[in-house]
Design an enzyme around this catalytic site. Structure first.
Site, PDB file in Angstrom:
ATOM      1  CB  SER A 170     -28.136 -32.924 -12.583  1.00  0.00           C
ATOM      2  OG  SER A 170     -27.843 -33.881 -13.567  1.00  0.00           O
ATOM      3  CG  ASP A 275     -25.674 -29.429 -19.873  1.00  0.00           C
ATOM      4  OD1 ASP A 275     -25.431 -30.602 -20.208  1.00  0.00           O
ATOM      5  OD2 ASP A 275     -26.476 -29.136 -18.962  1.00  0.00           O
ATOM      6  CG  HIS A 305     -24.916 -31.273 -16.484  1.00  0.00           C
ATOM      7  ND1 HIS A 305     -26.220 -31.117 -16.914  1.00  0.00           N
ATOM      8  CD2 HIS A 305     -24.951 -32.194 -15.493  1.00  0.00           C
ATOM      9  CE1 HIS A 305     -27.001 -31.917 -16.220  1.00  0.00           C
ATOM     10  NE2 HIS A 305     -26.258 -32.584 -15.357  1.00  0.00           N
TER      11      HIS A 305
END
Length: 338
Positions: A170, A275, A305
């Protein structure tokens, strides 16, 4: 005093983080964001925390497998890992991140270095990127002083600095991108150098842009990161007043320097399907391929995600570790000197 008003909430991650109108920040317990199920133990890995930046009180958690017999060598590759959290949350000590690093260290195997960095909004970008660059300078110092006994003994004994990989999940993947680009753009011209970046790995990368992508305009169902949440994290982390086309958020934005002349090492791009950032991630891989860069794209249908941290023992995480092992041990001719 007449006219005075109490600070009010400007941005709010319920129960976790509030930015007030006077610039102050109130933090809560991030544990509310993570699954409650207990995590299985991972045996056979030693770990410890080492200070790498005294002025900012930043540490790195070093993971070392107790045996390197799988590789047939006493020296292991290095996997640097930056945690996620939208540059505003998360920690190298967070249990799910810790468990993921234990698994990677054990099953690749590798020396995993999980890096602490400063968080926004107290420390807005590019503070975290500066910390990542400082960490690589510290790592270079460890490699240079290892033979003389000044380096941390675990690193001096166990690390093959010539096989260093930069990774993250991320926001940590965004950070891994920028740190790798910085290293590749400022690399030394020495024929022999103790630390060389053999590749980098971006998992569920936190990229953005002012224009909405198809996945943002029509989000998949049951996402772990919403479009609104992503927008808020950029507002909290980018310099005040910056748009999502800021070079940190959008590596291909109108203000971003071209990556075409940068001699990037091979990259593994991990893209979960469910995502809202999926199109940014796929676009990143496609643009690099158009430039002739070495790109491996691993897509994960149905995954959300940050899946590798949310479910570090799930089937998708198992497959990710298999792909990561192949990427790290596959061997690449091109490397980037630090």
């Amino acid at each position: 005093m007449k006219g005075d008003t109490a600070p009010h909430v400007v941005e709010d991650v319920p129960g976790v983080l509030q930015l007030l109108s006077d610039g102050s920040v109130v933090r809560g317990d991030e544990a509310v964001l993570w699954p409650k199920e207990p995590l299985p133990d991972v045996h056979g890995v030693q770990w410890k925390d080492v200070l790498y930046h005294a002025a900012h009180a930043l540490s790195v958690r070093v993971y070392r497998p107790e045996s390197s017999s799988v590789t047939g060598s006493s020296k292991l590759p290095v996997l640097v890992f930056f945690h996620g959290g939208g540059y505003c949350m998360g920690s190298y000590t967070q249990p799910h991140s810790h468990t993921y690093c234990l698994r990677v260290a054990s099953e690749l195997p590798a020396i995993v270095l999980s890096v602490q960095y400063r968080l926004a909004p107290e420390h807005r970008l590019p503070a975290a990127i500066e910390d990542g660059v400082d960490f690589l300078s510290w790592l270079r110092g460890q490699a240079e002083h290892g033979a003389g006994g000044a380096a941390d003994p675990w690193l001096a004994e166990s690390v093959d600095f010539g096989r260093t990989f930069i990774s993250g999940s991320s926001a940590g993947a965004n950070l891994a991108h920028h740190v790798t680009v910085h290293a590749a753009s400022t690399q030394t011209q020495l024929a022999v150098h103790p630390v060389r970046i053999a590749g980098y790995v971006l998992i569920s990368a936190f990229f953005g842009g002012a224009d909405r992508t198809a996945a943002e305009a029509d989000p998949p169902a049951d996402v772990t990161l919403t479009v609104e949440g992503s927008d808020m994290l950029w507002r909290l982390s980018l310099p005040v007043g910056a748009s999502r086309d800021h070079p940190v958020a959008n590596p291909f934005g109108p203000e971003s320097p071209s990556l075409a002349p940068v001699d990037l090492p091979p990259v593994l791009v991990v893209a979960p399907e469910s995502d809202v950032l999926r199109d940014h991630v796929l676009g990143y891989a496609a643009r690099l391929r158009e430039m002739g860069k070495a790109v491996e794209l691993a897509q994960f249908p149905g995954e959300r995600h940050g899946f590798s941290g949310l479910q570090p023992f799930g089937a998708a995480a198992n497959e990710l570790i298999r792909i990561l092992r192949r990427f790290v041990y596959g061997g690449f001719a091109r490397t980037t000197a630090l």
